[in-house]
Design an enzyme around this catalytic site. Sequence first.
Site, short mmCIF file in Angstrom:
data_model
loop_
_atom_site.label_atom_id
_atom_site.label_comp_id
_atom_site.label_asym_id
_atom_site.label_seq_id
_atom_site.Cartn_x
_atom_site.Cartn_y
_atom_site.Cartn_z
N GLU A 155 -1.76 82.07 78.70
CA GLU A 155 -1.36 82.69 77.43
C GLU A 155 0.15 82.87 77.34
O GLU A 155 0.80 83.27 78.30
CB GLU A 155 -2.04 84.06 77.30
CG GLU A 155 -1.73 84.78 76.00
CD GLU A 155 -2.49 86.08 75.84
OE1 GLU A 155 -2.41 86.68 74.75
OE2 GLU A 155 -3.17 86.51 76.80
N GLU A 256 -8.00 90.72 68.54
CA GLU A 256 -7.24 91.49 69.53
C GLU A 256 -6.15 92.27 68.80
O GLU A 256 -4.97 92.07 69.03
CB GLU A 256 -6.65 90.56 70.60
CG GLU A 256 -6.25 91.30 71.87
CD GLU A 256 -5.51 90.43 72.86
OE1 GLU A 256 -5.84 90.48 74.05
OE2 GLU A 256 -4.59 89.69 72.44
#
Length: 273
Positions: A155, A256
């Site tokens: 990520e 998220e």
Amino acid sequence: MGFTDQRFTVNLSILFTELPLLQRPAAAAAAGFGAVELWWPWPDAPVPERSELDALRRAIEDAGVRLTGLNFYAGQLPGPDRGALSVPGAESEKFRANIDVAAGFAHSLGCTALNALYGNRVEGVDPAAQDALALENLVLAAHAADRIGAVLLIEALNKAESPLCPLVSAPAAVEVADRVDAATGLGNARFLMDLYHLSMNGEDLPAVIERYAARTGHVQIADNPGRGAPGTGSLPLEDLLDQIAKAGYDGWVGLEYKSGDRTGAESFGWLPR
């Protein structure tokens, strides 16, 4: 296409946090979701007690939701840490101790995506030495993921919130994924495309999608500014997800974002039913 055509999975480490962890899977199910994802739920315990693992597994199974994503141990998250695998000493040792535990837990619930956060630069440590350590640990993680039929996610974070993390652009994260694939030959390292983090970095999101959709193993969203729900900021998230889908990505989209003072199903008022 549109929001109603997406497969959304709820990140239980940032949403439903007004509830104890073991109550969150059922809350997600009650809000209409069939899938959830998690950061490593025990920031102080890379190897928690079996009873804790079993209790969370039962909570997910009893709620009837699917676990679609799990982070490896990443230190204090939320908190000052941004991962452990590139940090020499105790932290990287904790990451290694966690690899098989996290993979085993994921496998027990049919989860096929494991996210490995890179970690911060450490003052006085050669960045090249940290990168070499990171590659060693990511190779181990990739093999563990492969054993359970999972992908390993890399990520990109954002430099405003993670100034000591070196992976703060899409190209930087994809380059690490490519290095892992080259080292293992497994081909299971993938880019985690978090549209909030990339937008915070000022990246050209349509260009990132066009260039890296084929390398993407998971997508996460929050609006910007504020990291709130879609519609609270200025990101054209519906259009961006439409572009991602047209580029061939048909996987899960992780929610998220911070819900502010909204709780429960109120956190998802933006989502057409």
